[in-house]
Design a protein around this motif. Structure first.
Motif, PDB file in Angstrom:
ATOM      1  N   TYR A 629       0.815  -1.214   0.000  1.00  0.00           N
ATOM      2  CA  TYR A 629       0.000   0.000   0.000  1.00  0.00           C
ATOM      3  C   TYR A 629       0.851   1.267   0.000  1.00  0.00           C
ATOM      4  O   TYR A 629       0.527   2.239  -0.676  1.00  0.00           O
ATOM      5  CB  TYR A 629      -0.910   0.032   1.231  1.00  0.00           C
ATOM      6  N   ILE A 630       1.912   1.276   0.795  1.00  0.00           N
ATOM      7  CA  ILE A 630       2.727   2.471   0.973  1.00  0.00           C
ATOM      8  C   ILE A 630       4.177   2.129   0.636  1.00  0.00           C
ATOM      9  O   ILE A 630       4.743   1.191   1.204  1.00  0.00           O
ATOM     10  CB  ILE A 630       2.654   2.982   2.424  1.00  0.00           C
ATOM     11  N   ALA A 631       4.757   2.862  -0.308  1.00  0.00           N
ATOM     12  CA  ALA A 631       6.150   2.609  -0.687  1.00  0.00           C
ATOM     13  C   ALA A 631       6.844   3.928  -0.977  1.00  0.00           C
ATOM     14  O   ALA A 631       6.214   4.899  -1.415  1.00  0.00           O
ATOM     15  CB  ALA A 631       6.212   1.691  -1.907  1.00  0.00           C
ATOM     16  N   ASN A 632       8.154   3.948  -0.740  1.00  0.00           N
ATOM     17  CA  ASN A 632       8.961   5.136  -0.983  1.00  0.00           C
ATOM     18  C   ASN A 632       9.188   5.278  -2.486  1.00  0.00           C
ATOM     19  O   ASN A 632       9.841   4.452  -3.103  1.00  0.00           O
ATOM     20  CB  ASN A 632      10.304   4.995  -0.255  1.00  0.00           C
ATOM     21  N   PRO A 633       8.630   6.309  -3.117  1.00  0.00           N
ATOM     22  CA  PRO A 633       8.701   6.412  -4.575  1.00  0.00           C
ATOM     23  C   PRO A 633      10.096   6.794  -5.061  1.00  0.00           C
ATOM     24  O   PRO A 633      10.879   7.394  -4.319  1.00  0.00           O
ATOM     25  CB  PRO A 633       7.696   7.525  -4.891  1.00  0.00           C
ATOM     26  N   PRO A 634      10.411   6.466  -6.317  1.00  0.00           N
ATOM     27  CA  PRO A 634      11.776   6.700  -6.836  1.00  0.00           C
ATOM     28  C   PRO A 634      11.986   8.069  -7.460  1.00  0.00           C
ATOM     29  O   PRO A 634      12.958   8.270  -8.182  1.00  0.00           O
ATOM     30  CB  PRO A 634      11.874   5.608  -7.922  1.00  0.00           C
ATOM     31  N   PHE A 635      11.124   9.019  -7.165  1.00  0.00           N
ATOM     32  CA  PHE A 635      11.175  10.300  -7.859  1.00  0.00           C
ATOM     33  C   PHE A 635      12.421  11.126  -7.537  1.00  0.00           C
ATOM     34  O   PHE A 635      12.767  12.043  -8.271  1.00  0.00           O
ATOM     35  CB  PHE A 635       9.931  11.134  -7.535  1.00  0.00           C
ATOM     36  N   PHE A 636      13.102  10.812  -6.428  1.00  0.00           N
ATOM     37  CA  PHE A 636      14.239  11.642  -6.020  1.00  0.00           C
ATOM     38  C   PHE A 636      15.568  10.894  -6.097  1.00  0.00           C
ATOM     39  O   PHE A 636      16.564  11.345  -5.555  1.00  0.00           O
ATOM     40  CB  PHE A 636      14.013  12.163  -4.595  1.00  0.00           C
ATOM     41  N   GLU A 637      15.575   9.754  -6.804  1.00  0.00           N
ATOM     42  CA  GLU A 637      16.794   8.949  -6.872  1.00  0.00           C
ATOM     43  C   GLU A 637      17.932   9.691  -7.557  1.00  0.00           C
ATOM     44  O   GLU A 637      19.095   9.532  -7.205  1.00  0.00           O
ATOM     45  CB  GLU A 637      16.509   7.629  -7.605  1.00  0.00           C
ATOM     46  N   ASN A 638      17.607  10.478  -8.580  1.00  0.00           N
ATOM     47  CA  ASN A 638      18.645  11.195  -9.329  1.00  0.00           C
ATOM     48  C   ASN A 638      18.651  12.683  -9.009  1.00  0.00           C
ATOM     49  O   ASN A 638      19.008  13.507  -9.862  1.00  0.00           O
ATOM     50  CB  ASN A 638      18.428  10.985 -10.836  1.00  0.00           C
ATOM     51  N   LEU A 639      18.247  13.021  -7.805  1.00  0.00           N
ATOM     52  CA  LEU A 639      18.171  14.422  -7.410  1.00  0.00           C
ATOM     53  C   LEU A 639      19.538  15.090  -7.577  1.00  0.00           C
ATOM     54  O   LEU A 639      20.544  14.624  -7.037  1.00  0.00           O
ATOM     55  CB  LEU A 639      17.725  14.529  -5.945  1.00  0.00           C
ATOM     56  N   GLY A 640      19.549  16.152  -8.352  1.00  0.00           N
ATOM     57  CA  GLY A 640      20.803  16.884  -8.569  1.00  0.00           C
ATOM     58  C   GLY A 640      21.531  16.489  -9.829  1.00  0.00           C
ATOM     59  O   GLY A 640      22.442  17.186 -10.274  1.00  0.00           O
ATOM     60  N   ALA A 641      21.138  15.358 -10.457  1.00  0.00           N
ATOM     61  CA  ALA A 641      21.797  14.943 -11.690  1.00  0.00           C
ATOM     62  C   ALA A 641      21.417  15.885 -12.827  1.00  0.00           C
ATOM     63  O   ALA A 641      20.341  16.467 -12.845  1.00  0.00           O
ATOM     64  CB  ALA A 641      21.397  13.508 -12.042  1.00  0.00           C
ATOM     65  N   ALA A 642      22.308  16.030 -13.788  1.00  0.00           N
ATOM     66  CA  ALA A 642      22.050  16.936 -14.908  1.00  0.00           C
ATOM     67  C   ALA A 642      20.947  16.391 -15.806  1.00  0.00           C
ATOM     68  O   ALA A 642      20.858  15.182 -16.034  1.00  0.00           O
ATOM     69  CB  ALA A 642      23.329  17.125 -15.722  1.00  0.00           C
ATOM     70  N   ILE A 643      20.113  17.275 -16.307  1.00  0.00           N
ATOM     71  CA  ILE A 643      19.049  16.838 -17.203  1.00  0.00           C
ATOM     72  C   ILE A 643      19.596  16.693 -18.618  1.00  0.00           C
ATOM     73  O   ILE A 643      20.567  17.332 -18.989  1.00  0.00           O
ATOM     74  CB  ILE A 643      17.852  17.808 -17.185  1.00  0.00           C
ATOM     75  N   ASP A 644      18.983  15.829 -19.406  1.00  0.00           N
ATOM     76  CA  ASP A 644      19.458  15.594 -20.764  1.00  0.00           C
ATOM     77  C   ASP A 644      18.307  15.573 -21.765  1.00  0.00           C
ATOM     78  O   ASP A 644      18.336  14.857 -22.766  1.00  0.00           O
ATOM     79  CB  ASP A 644      20.233  14.268 -20.847  1.00  0.00           C
TER      80      ASP A 644
END
Length: 883
Positions: A629-644
């Motif tokens: 039901y509740i899980a830590n989402p992966p939205f911030f795994e690459n926080l700070g990485a350069a966008i491409d």
């Protein structure tokens, strides 16, 4: 500039930002502005956003320009959309800790109220035990989610939870949460305003409060102090004259306006009601039409404050001091409508209320209104119409087809009702239609009428107030006699929580694919939403829901044919329909302020079952890796990485190609989780039996479940697999037909970016953040559509998915795009608002064309540069902490 003035009410001294002074400073007259725009002007002045204020004060009603930053006074969440929003806040705290920051910097900066109203399902119906059984199942199923919300309640400041069994979020908001005019710690007065994670947040517009639905992502940003940006809106005035005729209900008016305003193309615009007819509408009627703003496409359906607003505040038990404060401020600051002035609108639409007739809407969309006398013929026509919003693509023989119900001697026929539900915020908030339903039921019972046993019936009141006045008026008993026992206090059937039909009915429908119908007093009837086995779904007023249940079939003309024959006597709708006098008598006698005060007394602690839930404490949530039901989402795994993104928009493969009117109900998973589906397979792999799957809505806090259900609606039609209905696609690299989820994972493994192609009104419907989150997690880099629903476009940008739009007059078909091509976008390093972008589609030939980049504000570009709005907020909070 100092625009503050003093106001004394009941010997209390307040200050406020004076609207006439603000507009006069720019040589403008306050009377020219629509009331909804006045609220926005006050907010900009109070927050000292002078550049934006200058733009808005120079509002050109015929041709508005620029953007408006909206900073709501508060946010309301319902639990389906609220849980993932709070999950993101918890994940953001973890992300801050990883960056060596203080997790408490992630905290609501404005009041947030979450109302638990979307979790109850109609597992049990038609008995007096229904309410207790469904409530018990609700707590049993949702224990993990409720534990998490209890943690959030203690972990975050400015965060309250209204527990289950209280009512639907919008009715609680209307009856209790809103004070209409607020004051802060400095005794500054200002209008209440809000954003909510439910499309029908617009219901509060009926109270003269400006607010609308946003995606969970946008709501999270508001919670964390970010403004919400939107283009300065056109404001469409709807002048109401006359009054509703006897027999016409607020539901009929709401359906009429939905059809009218859809045709008038008010999508993305503000709608504001006024006129002599406006004064004849009760506040509950106004709330009913404001509620339906998402259905007619408007951002809001604003109803200015007037004497009826004050009367409603008194009726609902607000203190006399608060009522006087609202009256004094609204009148002094020119937010009070008295009919003496007409603002300048972009255009005005006229409606004589006396022309509104009894009607329903369907079979697949709320804007497809049908006069009651034409319903039977319309249904017959829909069977043979081409398969789409208004048809099923069948032959004429289908109209009279019968199928024997498994294990019985009874047959179901095309058009027979399988479900009748009084449900949803739109109507269960309105005493006139709820009392009408009760009175109709009473007359039916007195005449010996019954509802066929093959129909699942249910009553889900909008709040306990409804139960109180129906009970006092002795109308609950006849409703129960007809099977309309109370099943819960929540949205239930309208959001797909209709629960199972009788086993033999479901077996018959699965084996026969018969077109049966449902009638509900809801606001949404999109394909696959109400129940996966019921194809024809109609919206109707509560009394008409009961009337159709008694008739047993959508093919019966209720204006001419007898509903039923009892002891040789034909009984018609006119024999059952209550008079205006009967309605007024009941409402005046059985609805009073004490009821509201009693219902909302100690509202946050009134549910003992909720109070007994134990949870963890601390600033950061203790995630359970085994939870489904509740899980830590992966939205911030690459926080700070350069966008491409300039490179990632090359050689995109089409994941799916859709036509017009693909809704968030099609995109975002909702309702039951199929045993044979990617999400079902995931839950089975985690040891769950089918009976414990619960619904997608209840599992919105787990990204693994939700991404597997994205684009998985059983009615969605991908043009890449024209012979297959449902969430399937053709894998370009091998030609295999796979679920969209499985294909997306294969593309990700092969490091191939994907794109969605779509038609008009892409993403219309509920403000579901998972329609954008799921799209992101499936690896979709961009969407190319003919047009977008406002909230979904915004959510895509906020999740890092780039929305493109065909140029006016162009479509996939006109450009010769089949979806078999690979798409490359010539994307600049520094994109601009609504910039034209060159595209190359390579298939059998090479097609060159341009599209519009739907970055609609500078904020959109900022979100893109930061990989989305939530990483942007973390960056800003961390920078502020380090200063």
């Amino acid at each position: 500039m100092d625009w503050k003035k003093e106001l004394v009410v009941n010997d209390e001294h307040y200050t406020y930002f004076d609207l006439p002074s603000i507009t006069a400073a720019y040589q403008k007259d306050i009377t020219a502005y629509p009331y909804s725009i006045r609220v926005l002007i006050e907010s900009l002045a109070r927050h000292e956003e002078i550049a934006d204020l200058e733009n808005l004060v120079n509002f050109n009603a015929k041709n508005p320009t620029g953007v408006v930053p909206f900073r709501p006074s508060r946010v309301v969440l319902q639990d389906f959309t609220g849980v993932p929003a709070v999950v993101d806040l918890a994940a953001m705290r973890d992300a801050v800790v990883k960056l060596d920051g203080d997790p408490r910097i992630i905290n609501p900066e404005i009041p947030v109220t979450l109302v638990v109203d979307h979790s109850v399902q109609v597992d049990c119906a038609g008995t007096k035990e229904s309410l207790s059984y469904n409530t018990e199942k609700e707590f049993e199923r949702n224990h993990e989610r409720y534990q998490f919300l209890k943690w959030a309640q203690q972990a975050f400041d400015n965060f309250e939870v209204v527990p289950p069994e209280t009512g639907i979020i919008h009715q609680v908001n209307l009856e209790y949460l809103s004070d209409v005019i607020l004051k802060n710690e400095k005794n500054i007065l200002f209008p209440d305003s809000l954003e909510g994670t439910d499309s029908h947040t617009t219901m509060i517009n009926g109270l003269g409060v400006l607010g609308w639905g946003v995606g969970g992502i946008e709501a999270e940003a508001a919670i964390l102090g970010e403004a919400s940006y939107f283009p300065t809106p056109e404001v469409i005035g709807v002048e109401l004259t006359g009054s509703l005729s006897p027999g016409a209900t607020a539901t009929d008016l709401a359906l009429y306006l939905t059809e009218l305003l859809r045709n008038e193309k008010v999508v993305g615009k503000f709608v504001e009601y006024f006129g002599s007819g406006y004064k004849t509408l009760s506040l509950s009627d106004r709330a009913t039409i404001a509620n339906m703003a998402p259905e007619y496409g408007a951002t809001c359906g604003f109803c200015p404050i007037d004497e009826e607003t004050l009367a409603y505040l008194r009726l609902t038990g607000r203190t006399e001091e608060q009522v006087q404060l609202v009256a004094a401020y609204a009148k002094q600051n020119r937010l009070f409508y008295d009919g003496t002035e007409t603002p300048e609108y972009t255009r005005v639409i006229h409606l004589d209320l006396s022309t509104v007739q009894s009607s329903i809407a369907g079979p697949k969309r709320p804007q497809d209104r049908i006069l009651l006398a034409e319903v039977a013929d319309n249904f017959a026509t829909s069977l043979t119409n081409v398969n789409g919003p208004k048809g099923f693509g069948l032959n004429e023989k289908e109209l009279t087809r019968q199928e024997k119900i498994a294990g019985t001697n009874t047959a179901l026929e095309t058009g027979d009702l399988a479900l009748a539900a009084i449900t949803s915020c739109t109507n269960t908030s309105n005493p006139s239609v709820m009392v009408a339903a009760g009175l109709l039921a009473k007359k039916a019972v007195d005449l010996g009428m019954q509802v066929p046993a093959t129909i699942k019936t249910s009553l889900a009141p909008g709040s306990k107030i409804v139960t109180q006045y129906l009970e006092k008026g002795h109308l609950l008993e006849p409703l129960a006699e007809l099977g309309f026992d109370i099943v819960g206090y929540g949205c239930t059937t309208c959001i797909g929580n209709s629960g199972p039909l009788a086993e033999e009915i479901e077996t018959t429908l699965k084996e026969s694919d018969l077109v049966v119908s449902a009638v509900l007093s809801g606001n949404r009837n999109f394909e696959g939403r109400i129940h996966p086995l019921i194809k024809a779904n109609y919206l109707a007023s509560p009394p008409l829901v009961i009337a159709y249940a008694l008739a047993g079939s959508i093919k019966k003309d209720l204006t001419k044919e007898a509903i039923a024959v009892v002891n040789g006597k034909e009984i018609y709708l006119k024999d059952l329909w209550p008079t205006q006098e009967e309605l007024a008598t009941y409402i005046n006698e059985f609805l009073e302020p004490a009821d509201f005060q009693k219902a909302y007394e100690n509202v946050y602690q009134s549910n003992e079952r909720w109070n007994q839930i134990e949870t963890s404490e601390g600033d950061c949530y203790d995630w359970d890796d085994a939870s489904t039901y509740i899980a830590n989402p992966p939205f911030f795994e690459n926080l700070g990485a350069a966008i491409d993104d300039t490179e990632s928009l090359k050689n995109l493969q089409v994941l799916a190609k859709f036509g017009d009117t693909v809704t968030t109900d099609h995109i975002s998973p909702a309702g039951n989780i199929s045993l044979q589906s990617p999400a079902g397979n995931y839950l089975k792999e985690h040891g769950l039996a089918y009976k414990d799957f619960n619904s997608f809505g209840s599992r919105r806090g787990n990204h693994e479940v939700m991404m597997r259900g994205t684009f998985g609606n059983i009615r969605i039609q991908n043009q890449l697999t024209p012979e297959t209905t449902g969430g399937y696609t053709k894998l370009a690299t091998t030609g295999e037909e796979l679920s969209i989820y499985d294909a997306a994972m294969r593309y990700q493994q092969e490091k191939i970016g994907t794109i969605i192609l779509a038609g008009k009104d892409y993403g219309m419907g509920s403000s579901r953040d998972w329609a954008a989150k799921g799209t992101n997690l499936l690896g979709v880099k961009a969407v190319l559509a003919e047009s977008y629903e406002r909230i979904h476009r915004s959510n895509l940008v906020m999740m890092g998915v780039i929305p493109f739009e065909y140029l006016l007059g162009q479509t996939a078909d006109s450009l010769g795009l089949t979806g078999q091509e690979r798409y490359s976008f010539v994307f600049p390093e520094e994109p601009a608002i609504n910039q034209l972008i060159d595209v190359i589609a390579v298939g059998d030939t090479e097609i060159h064309f341009q599209v519009k980049l739907r970055f609609d504000s500078v904020a959109d570009i900022s979100y893109w540069k930061n990989q989305g709005i939530l990483p942007l907020v973390i960056h800003k909070k961390m920078q502020k902490e380090q200063v």
